[in-house]
Design a protein around this motif. Structure first.
Motif, short mmCIF file in Angstrom:
data_model
loop_
_atom_site.label_atom_id
_atom_site.label_comp_id
_atom_site.label_asym_id
_atom_site.label_seq_id
_atom_site.Cartn_x
_atom_site.Cartn_y
_atom_site.Cartn_z
N PRO A 472 0.82 -1.23 0.00
CA PRO A 472 0.00 0.00 0.00
C PRO A 472 0.85 1.28 0.00
CG PRO A 472 -0.84 -1.57 1.61
CD PRO A 472 0.48 -2.09 1.16
N LEU A 473 2.03 1.23 0.59
CA LEU A 473 2.90 2.40 0.61
C LEU A 473 3.28 2.82 -0.80
CD1 LEU A 473 5.30 1.36 3.53
CD2 LEU A 473 3.28 2.83 3.68
N LYS A 474 3.53 1.84 -1.66
CA LYS A 474 3.89 2.14 -3.05
C LYS A 474 2.66 2.48 -3.88
CE LYS A 474 8.10 -0.68 -3.11
NZ LYS A 474 8.82 -1.83 -3.70
N ASN A 475 1.57 1.75 -3.65
CA ASN A 475 0.35 1.99 -4.42
C ASN A 475 -0.16 3.42 -4.25
OD1 ASN A 475 0.34 -0.60 -5.38
ND2 ASN A 475 -1.28 -1.34 -4.02
N TYR A 476 -0.13 3.91 -3.00
CA TYR A 476 -0.66 5.25 -2.72
C TYR A 476 0.44 6.31 -2.64
CZ TYR A 476 -4.97 2.75 -1.60
OH TYR A 476 -6.09 1.95 -1.67
N LYS A 477 1.70 5.93 -3.00
CA LYS A 477 2.83 6.86 -3.04
C LYS A 477 2.98 7.60 -1.70
CE LYS A 477 2.60 7.59 -8.05
NZ LYS A 477 1.65 6.51 -8.31
N LEU A 478 3.03 6.82 -0.62
CA LEU A 478 3.10 7.39 0.73
C LEU A 478 4.54 7.55 1.21
CD1 LEU A 478 0.20 5.37 2.42
CD2 LEU A 478 0.12 7.67 1.46
N VAL A 479 5.50 7.06 0.47
CA VAL A 479 6.91 7.23 0.81
C VAL A 479 7.64 7.80 -0.40
CG1 VAL A 479 7.03 5.46 2.60
CG2 VAL A 479 7.33 4.81 0.21
N HIS A 480 8.75 8.48 -0.12
CA HIS A 480 9.44 9.20 -1.20
C HIS A 480 10.71 8.52 -1.67
CE1 HIS A 480 7.03 12.25 1.01
NE2 HIS A 480 6.72 12.62 -0.22
N ASN A 481 11.26 7.64 -0.87
CA ASN A 481 12.49 6.96 -1.29
C ASN A 481 12.57 5.59 -0.62
OD1 ASN A 481 13.68 7.38 1.41
ND2 ASN A 481 13.86 9.54 0.76
N GLU A 482 13.56 4.82 -1.01
CA GLU A 482 13.70 3.44 -0.52
C GLU A 482 13.96 3.39 0.97
OE1 GLU A 482 13.44 -0.60 -0.97
OE2 GLU A 482 13.04 0.96 -2.46
N ARG A 483 14.71 4.34 1.50
CA ARG A 483 15.00 4.34 2.93
C ARG A 483 13.72 4.57 3.74
NH1 ARG A 483 19.47 8.06 6.19
NH2 ARG A 483 18.97 7.24 8.27
N GLU A 484 12.90 5.54 3.31
CA GLU A 484 11.62 5.80 3.98
C GLU A 484 10.74 4.55 3.94
OE1 GLU A 484 8.92 9.10 3.27
OE2 GLU A 484 10.67 10.37 2.85
N TYR A 485 10.76 3.88 2.80
CA TYR A 485 9.95 2.66 2.62
C TYR A 485 10.39 1.59 3.62
CZ TYR A 485 8.30 -1.68 0.45
OH TYR A 485 7.73 -2.91 0.22
N ILE A 518 0.45 -10.02 9.94
CA ILE A 518 0.91 -9.45 8.67
C ILE A 518 -0.27 -8.79 7.95
CG2 ILE A 518 1.80 -10.03 6.37
CD1 ILE A 518 3.40 -12.30 7.78
N GLY A 519 -1.43 -9.47 7.97
CA GLY A 519 -2.63 -8.89 7.35
C GLY A 519 -3.03 -7.59 8.01
N ILE A 520 -2.89 -7.50 9.33
CA ILE A 520 -3.22 -6.27 10.05
C ILE A 520 -2.22 -5.17 9.71
CG2 ILE A 520 -3.39 -5.23 12.35
CD1 ILE A 520 -4.42 -7.98 13.34
N ALA A 521 -0.94 -5.52 9.63
CA ALA A 521 0.09 -4.54 9.27
C ALA A 521 -0.18 -3.96 7.88
CB ALA A 521 1.48 -5.19 9.32
N ARG A 522 -0.58 -4.83 6.95
CA ARG A 522 -0.91 -4.36 5.60
C ARG A 522 -2.12 -3.42 5.65
NH1 ARG A 522 -2.58 -8.83 1.33
NH2 ARG A 522 -4.24 -9.08 2.89
N ALA A 523 -3.11 -3.76 6.50
CA ALA A 523 -4.34 -2.96 6.58
C ALA A 523 -4.08 -1.56 7.12
CB ALA A 523 -5.37 -3.68 7.45
N ILE A 524 -3.12 -1.42 8.04
CA ILE A 524 -2.87 -0.09 8.63
C ILE A 524 -1.77 0.68 7.90
CG2 ILE A 524 -3.66 -0.86 10.90
CD1 ILE A 524 -0.73 -0.97 11.80
N ALA A 525 -1.18 0.07 6.87
CA ALA A 525 -0.04 0.70 6.18
C ALA A 525 -0.40 2.04 5.54
CB ALA A 525 0.52 -0.26 5.12
N SER A 526 -1.64 2.17 5.05
CA SER A 526 -2.03 3.40 4.34
C SER A 526 -2.57 4.47 5.29
CB SER A 526 -3.08 3.07 3.28
OG SER A 526 -4.25 2.54 3.88
#
Length: 677
Positions: A472-485, A518-526
């Motif tokens: 979700p971080l990549k899908n919604y462009k919530l991070v700007h670089n690999e380190r942030e990710y 893991i499913g919960i972590a994915r759900a709160i990622a955005s």
């Protein structure tokens, strides 16, 4: 005294990479005629393997029954060829098994009648005509209506509860002396579960058949069992009469299980206490107490002594055994089953204020076309959600309950626009997104997410856990670089109680509880505001379930999350929810705050659901007066005229059959769709 079944020193092991796994280690137990015996414990404790070993149903290789005796009616079953005539006569003939998943146990290309007939013809030497009569008789006995016609149906033409009844009919077809129910009601609704187990108990009373319940549901055990065996790491760690064991648990593992189970009688602020740690790797079994790393009572001496053996405890004349070095004081054990900590409970909310509403659903309808013939011609529509309205307040947990087929999951998927609404409004943070074009939904979807029922099926088996959480971080462009990710993914792992070092593992390398994290972590990622939990804990053991419930509550407090919590376990819904809606055949039939709903249910359907819920206390269960509703949720294609519940309601009138009652608020914040309120 001679027992119907007596198992002594049973050992079963499996050859695996990295060692020899001893799944059953020196297990001894007995079963007498006409009694209900329960085997309880977490997944992997050896409950099912013990039963299958006794029937020589262990696949060899890799499995092997390496020691022990299984005496049934005086004959040691382990001395017979697993594929020989004697074992074929015993399996299905004298000992029947009801498996957990009926759809995988029934042949999909044979009618259910023929499948029952095969067993009868093999074991009772009946001809085809006699076998058909016996099949119809059995289907009637287990409560399947129109048995004469439905004997010709295929498995897919029955509901889950009906398929389980057919499995029971097959298991009973040859009048067995022992019936083994292996997690036979785990996936069923609370009402269907009650119907099935009441049916089994009645059969035990009438026929003197012994019933062996294999389950992790301690509340069911409290209601139905005469005696209990508690298993851990392939060993029996405690056994005794049901009432005695619940009132006076003496093994730390039994105490831990009871602490993790919610109950309808719990105070609302009780915090569930899971058993910390994970089950041991049985490939590296050492001769010490297997529960030592997770034990709340352990001393240094426990680590230096050989594994404890079962020993008798003096307890009011009841035969009560526990395998523990410690003599846990009788007065301490019951106290330890209560939680030492409490959780914060929000005040009872009656009517959400307009500024507090995060989701406002108004007259929502969801329909699916009914098609017929090769050309798939539309001949009508099936209304799965029918004029549903409710509001969800910011920061609350809104519970949604009802039997399978009532429309809960369809409603949940529609709220996320995974299903398209046919009418009505869905207003999220002031924006009506019900008819919003797909390309504009991204901003809304980022603020909403979902935790699915099956933690394994909802994760890509080929993706690494870190990539699943970070998607979700990549899908919604919530991070700007690999380190942030990388930093954000590590933070999400820590938030849900997982070690960030596990990011490179794939889903099958995690336990069920870890996969749900893991499913919960994915759900709160955005960074969502609203999360739909669709049966997110139903497939988990009681201890892991307690961990996940506590995690959801902690995340709600830390992140200000709002939940729509869907479940068929009403004890869990009561524990976690602030307000609750009850659904039946696509409509909300009652809505209220948790206290009003559970203390003063208004709709007969809600009352029936609550009556069907067992509590983990045999003494209380014996005093309860319960009304069990008969039958199953009808198909939406054959929905009764008038009130949808009229064909199952014990209070039905002619008015109910003619006219559908509207949802009326008869108390502050408490509404019900029933003429009698």
């Amino acid at each position: 005294m001679k027992h119907l079944l007596e198992v002594s020193g049973l050992e079963t092991r499996f050859k695996q990479e990295g060692g020899l796994l001893k799944a059953v280690n020196g297990v001894s137990y007995y079963v007498d005629e006409g009694e209900i015996v329960a085997f309880v414990g977490e997944s992997g404790s050896g409950k099912s393997v013990t039963q299958y070993s006794g029937l020589q149903l262990i696949e060899s290789p890799p499995g092997e029954i390496s020691a022990g005796q299984v005496r049934f009616a005086g004959d040691d079953l382990l001395k017979h060829d697993p594929r020989g005539k004697k074992m074929q006569e015993v399996r299905g003939g004298q000992i029947g098994v009801v498996f957990q998943e009926p759809m995988t146990s029934l042949n999909p290309v044979m009618t259910v009648g023929k499948q029952i007939e095969e067993s009868v013809m093999l074991h009772l030497k009946m001809n085809r005509q006699q076998a058909r009569s016996r099949a119809v008789e059995l289907m009637k006995q287990v409560g399947i209506p129109d048995a004469e016609q439905r004997v010709n149906y295929y498995p897919h033409q029955f509901s889950g509860g009906m398929r389980q009844r057919i499995m029971i009919a097959m298991a009973l077809s040859c009048d067995p002396k022992i019936l083994i129910a292996d997690e036979a009601t785990t996936a069923l609704d609370v009402t269907t579960q009650a119907q099935i187990l009441e049916l089994l108990r009645e059969l035990v009373r009438k026929t003197k058949t012994a019933l062996v319940l294999v389950t992790h549901n301690l509340s069911l055990v409290a209601r139905y069992a005469d005696r209990i065996y508690v298993m851990y790491a392939g060993e029996i760690v405690e056994s005794g009469a049901c009432r005695e064991l619940f009132a006076n648990p003496r093994h730390p593992y039994t105490i831990g299980l009871l602490k993790a189970v919610p109950s309808l009688n719990d105070p609302k602020d009780r915090k569930l206490v899971p058993i910390e740690g994970i089950t041991p790797d049985l490939r590296n079994r050492k001769d010490i107490c297997q529960f030592l790393p997770r034990c709340a009572f352990a001393t240094e001496a426990c680590a230096s002594k050989p594994a404890p053996r079962l020993k008798e405890i003096a307890s009011d004349g009841q035969r009560h055994l526990a395998a523990c070095h410690l003599d846990i004081d009788k007065s301490l054990a019951p106290a330890a089953t209560r939680a030492e900590t409490v959780r914060a409970v929000k005040e009872v909310v009656h009517e959400p204020k307009r500024e507090d509403v995060i989701l406002d659903v108004q007259d929502l309808k969801v329909s699916f076309p009914i098609v017929k013939g090769i050309l798939q011609r539309k001949v009508g529509e099936l209304r799965a959600v029918d004029r549903v309205s409710f509001q969800v307040r910011k920061g609350e947990t809104f519970g949604l309950v009802g039997e399978s087929g009532c429309g809960k999951s369809t409603l949940a998927r529609t709220l996320l626009r995974l299903n398209e609404p046919s009418g009505g409004k869905m207003i999220f943070n002031g924006i009506d997104y019900a008819a919003m074009p797909e390309h504009k939904l991204g901003a809304v979807r980022r603020r909403m997410s979902m935790i699915f029922q099956d933690p394994y099926g909802s994760l890509d088996p080929r993706q690494r856990a870190g990539d699943i959480v970070g998607e979700p971080l990549k899908n919604y462009k919530l991070v700007h670089n690999e380190r942030e990710y990388r930093d954000r993914v590590s933070e999400l792992f820590r938030l849900v109680g997982l070690n960030p070092a596990l990011q490179d593992r794939v889903p099958h390398e995690f336990s069920g509880g870890q996969r749900q994290r893991i499913g919960i972590a994915r759900a709160i990622a955005s960074n969502p505001d609203f999360i739909v939990c669709d049966e997110a804990i139903s497939a988990l053991d009681v201890s892991i379930q307690a961990q996940i419930i506590n995690l959801l509550e902690d995340l709600q407090e830390q992140l200000g999350l709002t939940y729509l919590f869907i479940a068929h376990d009403l004890t869990v819904v009561r524990h976690i929810s602030d307000r609750i809606a009850v659904m039946y055949l696509g409509q909300i039939v009652e809505i209220a705050d948790w206290k009003s709903l559970y203390d003063h249910p208004l709709h007969p359907y809600t009352q029936a659901l609550l009556d069907a819920v067992p509590v983990p206390d045999p003494a209380l269960e014996a005093q309860r007066e319960r009304t069990i509703i008969r039958g199953e949720v009808p198909s939406l294609m054959n929905k009764p005229a008038g009130c949808a519940f009229s064909n199952r309601c014990p209070f039905v009138t002619e008015e109910c059959r003619r006219e559908a009652p509207p949802l009326r608020y008869v108390k502050e914040g408490h509404g019900a769709a029933c003429f009698k309120v």
